[in-house]
Design a protein around this motif. Structure first.
Motif, PDB file in Angstrom:
ATOM      1  N   ALA A  37       0.818  -1.214   0.000  1.00 21.36           N
ATOM      2  CA  ALA A  37       0.000   0.000   0.000  1.00 21.36           C
ATOM      3  C   ALA A  37       0.854   1.268   0.000  1.00 21.36           C
ATOM      4  CB  ALA A  37      -0.931  -0.012   1.212  1.00 21.36           C
ATOM      5  N   ASP A  38       2.028   1.202   0.631  1.00 16.78           N
ATOM      6  CA  ASP A  38       2.895   2.375   0.729  1.00 16.78           C
ATOM      7  C   ASP A  38       3.681   2.539  -0.576  1.00 16.78           C
ATOM      8  OD1 ASP A  38       4.614   4.412   1.381  1.00 16.78           O
ATOM      9  OD2 ASP A  38       5.146   3.622   3.351  1.00 16.78           O
ATOM     10  N   ALA A  39       3.135   3.333  -1.487  1.00 19.64           N
ATOM     11  CA  ALA A  39       3.760   3.523  -2.799  1.00 19.64           C
ATOM     12  C   ALA A  39       5.125   4.199  -2.691  1.00 19.64           C
ATOM     13  CB  ALA A  39       2.842   4.348  -3.698  1.00 19.64           C
ATOM     14  N   SER A  40       5.338   4.981  -1.639  1.00 18.21           N
ATOM     15  CA  SER A  40       6.611   5.692  -1.508  1.00 18.21           C
ATOM     16  C   SER A  40       7.767   4.718  -1.291  1.00 18.21           C
ATOM     17  CB  SER A  40       6.541   6.686  -0.345  1.00 18.21           C
ATOM     18  OG  SER A  40       6.354   6.012   0.898  1.00 18.21           O
ATOM     19  N   LYS A  41       7.517   3.611  -0.607  1.00 18.66           N
ATOM     20  CA  LYS A  41       8.568   2.620  -0.380  1.00 18.66           C
ATOM     21  C   LYS A  41       8.911   1.888  -1.673  1.00 18.66           C
ATOM     22  CE  LYS A  41       7.926   1.808   4.563  1.00 18.66           C
ATOM     23  NZ  LYS A  41       7.614   0.835   5.623  1.00 18.66           N
ATOM     24  N   VAL A  42       7.896   1.613  -2.468  1.00 10.85           N
ATOM     25  CA  VAL A  42       8.141   0.970  -3.760  1.00 10.85           C
ATOM     26  C   VAL A  42       8.960   1.906  -4.648  1.00 10.85           C
ATOM     27  CG1 VAL A  42       7.094  -0.085  -5.794  1.00 10.85           C
ATOM     28  CG2 VAL A  42       6.000  -0.345  -3.565  1.00 10.85           C
ATOM     29  N   GLN A  43       8.580   3.188  -4.649  1.00 10.98           N
ATOM     30  CA  GLN A  43       9.287   4.179  -5.458  1.00 10.98           C
ATOM     31  C   GLN A  43      10.742   4.325  -5.008  1.00 10.98           C
ATOM     32  OE1 GLN A  43       7.950   6.231  -8.144  1.00 10.98           O
ATOM     33  NE2 GLN A  43      10.165   6.445  -8.390  1.00 10.98           N
ATOM     34  N   MET A  44      10.944   4.361  -3.682  1.00 10.05           N
ATOM     35  CA  MET A  44      12.299   4.499  -3.146  1.00 10.05           C
ATOM     36  C   MET A  44      13.164   3.309  -3.546  1.00 10.05           C
ATOM     37  SD  MET A  44      13.494   4.949   0.846  1.00 10.05           S
ATOM     38  CE  MET A  44      12.188   6.149   1.113  1.00 10.05           C
ATOM     39  N   THR A  45      12.576   2.110  -3.490  1.00 12.53           N
ATOM     40  CA  THR A  45      13.322   0.904  -3.860  1.00 12.53           C
ATOM     41  C   THR A  45      13.677   0.926  -5.341  1.00 12.53           C
ATOM     42  OG1 THR A  45      12.027  -0.298  -2.205  1.00 12.53           O
ATOM     43  CG2 THR A  45      13.317  -1.617  -3.738  1.00 12.53           C
ATOM     44  N   GLU A  46      12.716   1.290  -6.171  1.00 10.21           N
ATOM     45  CA  GLU A  46      12.973   1.392  -7.616  1.00 10.21           C
ATOM     46  C   GLU A  46      14.096   2.375  -7.900  1.00 10.21           C
ATOM     47  OE1 GLU A  46       9.480   2.514  -9.697  1.00 10.21           O
ATOM     48  OE2 GLU A  46       8.621   0.510  -9.720  1.00 10.21           O
ATOM     49  N   ASP A  47      14.023   3.549  -7.282  1.00  4.33           N
ATOM     50  CA  ASP A  47      15.017   4.589  -7.536  1.00  4.33           C
ATOM     51  C   ASP A  47      16.414   4.142  -7.130  1.00  4.33           C
ATOM     52  OD1 ASP A  47      13.041   6.228  -8.513  1.00  4.33           O
ATOM     53  OD2 ASP A  47      12.824   7.399  -6.667  1.00  4.33           O
ATOM     54  N   LEU A  48      16.494   3.404  -6.009  1.00  4.25           N
ATOM     55  CA  LEU A  48      17.805   2.942  -5.551  1.00  4.25           C
ATOM     56  C   LEU A  48      18.390   1.920  -6.521  1.00  4.25           C
ATOM     57  CD1 LEU A  48      20.043   2.869  -3.446  1.00  4.25           C
ATOM     58  CD2 LEU A  48      18.748   1.127  -2.220  1.00  4.25           C
ATOM     59  N   PHE A  49      17.580   0.952  -6.958  1.00  2.00           N
ATOM     60  CA  PHE A  49      18.072  -0.038  -7.912  1.00  2.00           C
ATOM     61  C   PHE A  49      18.473   0.629  -9.228  1.00  2.00           C
ATOM     62  CE2 PHE A  49      15.506  -3.361  -5.508  1.00  2.00           C
ATOM     63  CZ  PHE A  49      16.626  -3.968  -4.974  1.00  2.00           C
ATOM     64  N   TYR A  50      17.674   1.593  -9.654  1.00  2.00           N
ATOM     65  CA  TYR A  50      17.970   2.306 -10.902  1.00  2.00           C
ATOM     66  C   TYR A  50      19.314   3.032 -10.796  1.00  2.00           C
ATOM     67  CZ  TYR A  50      17.317   5.425 -14.903  1.00  2.00           C
ATOM     68  OH  TYR A  50      17.469   6.116 -16.081  1.00  2.00           O
ATOM     69  N   THR A  51      19.549   3.690  -9.655  1.00  2.00           N
ATOM     70  CA  THR A  51      20.806   4.408  -9.444  1.00  2.00           C
ATOM     71  C   THR A  51      21.993   3.453  -9.435  1.00  2.00           C
ATOM     72  OG1 THR A  51      19.657   6.105  -8.150  1.00  2.00           O
ATOM     73  CG2 THR A  51      22.041   5.961  -7.889  1.00  2.00           C
ATOM     74  N   GLN A  52      21.816   2.305  -8.792  1.00  2.00           N
ATOM     75  CA  GLN A  52      22.890   1.309  -8.762  1.00  2.00           C
ATOM     76  C   GLN A  52      23.230   0.829 -10.171  1.00  2.00           C
ATOM     77  OE1 GLN A  52      24.785   0.232  -6.324  1.00  2.00           O
ATOM     78  NE2 GLN A  52      23.791   1.239  -4.604  1.00  2.00           N
ATOM     79  N   LEU A  53      22.218   0.621 -10.985  1.00  2.00           N
ATOM     80  CA  LEU A  53      22.443   0.149 -12.354  1.00  2.00           C
ATOM     81  C   LEU A  53      23.149   1.221 -13.185  1.00  2.00           C
ATOM     82  CD1 LEU A  53      19.061  -1.677 -13.059  1.00  2.00           C
ATOM     83  CD2 LEU A  53      21.271  -2.730 -12.571  1.00  2.00           C
ATOM     84  N   LEU A  54      22.801   2.484 -12.971  1.00  2.00           N
ATOM     85  CA  LEU A  54      23.439   3.571 -13.713  1.00  2.00           C
ATOM     86  C   LEU A  54      24.942   3.634 -13.449  1.00  2.00           C
ATOM     87  CD1 LEU A  54      20.895   6.526 -13.345  1.00  2.00           C
ATOM     88  CD2 LEU A  54      21.424   5.242 -15.425  1.00  2.00           C
TER      89      LEU A  54
END
Length: 278
Positions: A37-54
């Motif tokens: 339900a907490d969309a902010s946690k999903v967004q934070m996780t996505e952003d972190l993985f995306y940054t790591q991949l970059l």
């Protein structure tokens, strides 16, 4: 002469950068699927993985969010890679599954890790990604699944090596073991039971926490379970690690007392069980 050397150096550096960029593999990054339900946690996780991949210079990361991966890509390059995953919360545990694919080459790898805290997903992101890329399977192989980024040796169980999701009993949907010596059991009837996990050498003891509930004994007739659960001893499992993905042992729980084939009561008994890592 000095100016010529400088020009040559710039030329070679530029050429090298262009070649490196041209050689980079396309890596498509898709949205994490989740029912949290907490969309902010999903967004934070996505952003972190995306940054790591970059930060991985050998890949040209293409942000495909907010799309979910559907199993195919319209990228014509044969070596195109796909990164996608799933984030779940069950009974206080966080389960993060990451997948890496090269559809044109029929390659796929997957790891599924269970954590007792959401923030441990974030702190473990870099090592999870490194493990995922290093375990990318050979063509036509089965998906490789790890329940924890850190596994112990076979025959020497640790809380880290045991952590993850297990199954294998007919009335139980899943058993989730956490790194802190706790866990929970999800029954197929929807009931949830907390357990304590102790390791003594090669022996793993999982013991029911809290009072008994008739729903913990789905193998018994409901009317028998309601009475027997009132003063039942805790359910216990005594297990040993057969390999990284298999636990074998015995379970102490209520078993039916029958009269002419009809259950008339229940008493504690022992049965053999096998758990497989999911």
């Amino acid at each position: 002469m000095k100016k010529l050397s400088t020009k040559l150096a710039v030329y070679f550096l530029t050429t090298l950068m262009m070649c490196t960029h041209a050689a980079a593999v396309d890596l498509e990054f898709y949205k994490l699927s989740s029912t949290i339900a907490d969309a902010s946690k999903v967004q934070m996780t996505e952003d972190l993985f995306y940054t790591q991949l970059l930060s991985m210079s050998q890949y040209r990361v293409i942000d495909k969010r907010p799309s979910n991966y559907t199993g195919s890509t319209d990228n014509p390059k044969q070596d195109t890679m796909i990164f996608h995953g799933k984030l779940q919360e069950e009974g206080g545990a966080w389960i993060c599954t990451l997948s890496l694919e090269q559809p044109h080459l029929n390659k796929k790898a997957e790891i599924s890790s269970t954590y007792d805290s959401y923030f441990k997903i974030l702190s473990d992101a870099k090592s999870s990604i490194n493990q995922l890329f290093s375990s990318l399977s050979t063509p036509s192989s089965i998906v490789a699944t790890e329940a924890s980024p850190r596994q112990g040796s076979v025959g020497i169980p640790t809380y880290d090596s045991l952590s993850g999701t297990w199954s294998g009993e007919p009335y139980i949907n899943k058993i989730v073991l956490l790194r802190g010596g706790r866990g929970f059991v999800i029954f197929q009837n929807g009931a949830s039971m907390n357990i304590q996990v102790e390791i003594n050498g090669n022996t793993i003891l999982c013991t029911q926490s809290g009072k008994s509930n008739a729903s913990y004994f789905p193998e018994l007739p409901r009317e028998v379970a309601l009475v027997a659960a009132m003063d039942a001893e805790p359910i216990t499992w005594t297990m040993t690690l057969q390999d990284d993905a298999t636990l074998i042992g015995t379970k102490q729980t209520l078993q039916a007392i029958t009269d002419s084939g009809t259950a008339v009561g229940a008493e504690m008994g022992t049965t053999t069980v096998t758990w497989k890592r999911q």
